[in-house]
Design a protein around this motif. Structure first.
Motif, short mmCIF file in Angstrom:
data_model
loop_
_atom_site.label_atom_id
_atom_site.label_comp_id
_atom_site.label_asym_id
_atom_site.label_seq_id
_atom_site.Cartn_x
_atom_site.Cartn_y
_atom_site.Cartn_z
N ARG A 19 5.24 48.95 -28.61
CA ARG A 19 3.98 48.63 -27.98
C ARG A 19 3.95 47.42 -27.25
O ARG A 19 3.94 46.26 -28.15
N ILE A 51 -3.46 51.52 -14.74
CA ILE A 51 -4.57 52.02 -15.21
C ILE A 51 -5.67 51.43 -14.42
O ILE A 51 -5.50 50.01 -13.93
N GLY A 55 -10.52 52.00 -16.81
CA GLY A 55 -9.84 52.68 -17.53
C GLY A 55 -9.68 54.19 -17.60
O GLY A 55 -9.12 54.98 -18.23
N ARG A 58 -5.47 56.81 -14.66
CA ARG A 58 -3.90 56.62 -14.98
C ARG A 58 -2.94 57.18 -14.16
O ARG A 58 -3.15 58.36 -13.91
N THR A 69 2.32 55.65 -22.71
CA THR A 69 0.65 55.61 -22.63
C THR A 69 0.36 54.14 -22.34
O THR A 69 0.46 53.32 -23.11
N SER A 71 -2.82 51.67 -21.84
CA SER A 71 -4.38 51.70 -22.00
C SER A 71 -4.93 50.32 -22.05
O SER A 71 -4.10 49.35 -21.99
N ARG A 72 -6.21 50.08 -22.04
CA ARG A 72 -6.67 48.82 -22.02
C ARG A 72 -7.87 48.63 -22.98
O ARG A 72 -8.61 49.60 -23.00
N ASP A 73 -8.22 47.48 -23.41
CA ASP A 73 -9.28 47.04 -24.00
C ASP A 73 -9.81 45.98 -23.41
O ASP A 73 -9.57 44.63 -23.30
N VAL A 79 -4.26 45.01 -21.90
CA VAL A 79 -3.59 46.04 -21.57
C VAL A 79 -2.41 46.19 -22.35
O VAL A 79 -1.75 45.33 -22.54
N TYR A 80 -2.19 47.58 -22.62
CA TYR A 80 -1.03 47.97 -23.47
C TYR A 80 -0.21 49.01 -23.01
O TYR A 80 -0.66 49.83 -22.10
N GLN A 82 2.19 51.59 -24.79
CA GLN A 82 2.77 52.26 -26.02
C GLN A 82 4.25 53.14 -25.49
O GLN A 82 3.67 53.93 -24.61
#
Length: 121
Positions: A19, A51, A55, A58, A69, A71-73, A79-80, A82
């Motif tokens: 990740r 993304i 969010g 995508r 995958t 994703s973001r927080d 942002v990630y 995986q």
């Protein structure tokens, strides 16, 4: 100005997972679309995933669909990516990027320094 710092790269075996994280500082993170790109030795930088700011949207390049995958927080301005079922051909330096517009091209406004991902067979 947006500063981006990637982390999480490393050396893994084929089939393993990693990740990647990209921490952003500066202006309001949620206003920026975020992208992940990669560049293998001797090759051009290529789009991996993107993304939208909130969010909800995508996009992925075909070669990573079903395995990666994004994703973001937005609360953590991070942002990630995986990455599962990694393959030797995923070996590259991975970069995160930020831009006001959601897109697949490399014309993002801000870039991180990159993190190396090496997948052994």
């Amino acid at each position: 100005q947006v500063q981006l710092v990637e982390s999480g790269g490393g050396l893994v075996q084929a089939g393993d997972s990693l990740r990647l994280s990209c921490a952003a500082s500066g202006r309001t993170f949620s206003r920026y679309a975020m992208g992940w790109f990669r560049q293998a030795p001797g090759k051009e930088r290529e789009f991996v995933a993107a993304i939208s700011g909130p969010g909800f949207v995508r996009a992925y390049t075909d070669s990573v669909k079903g395995r990666f995958t994004i994703s973001r927080d937005n609360a953590k301005s991070t942002v990630y990516l995986q990455m599962d079922s990694l393959k030797p051909e995923d070996t590259a330096v991975y970069y995160c990027a930020a831009d006001p517009d959601f897109k697949r091209s490399t014309s993002y406004e801000y870039w991180g320094q990159g993190t190396q991902v090496t997948v052994s067979s």
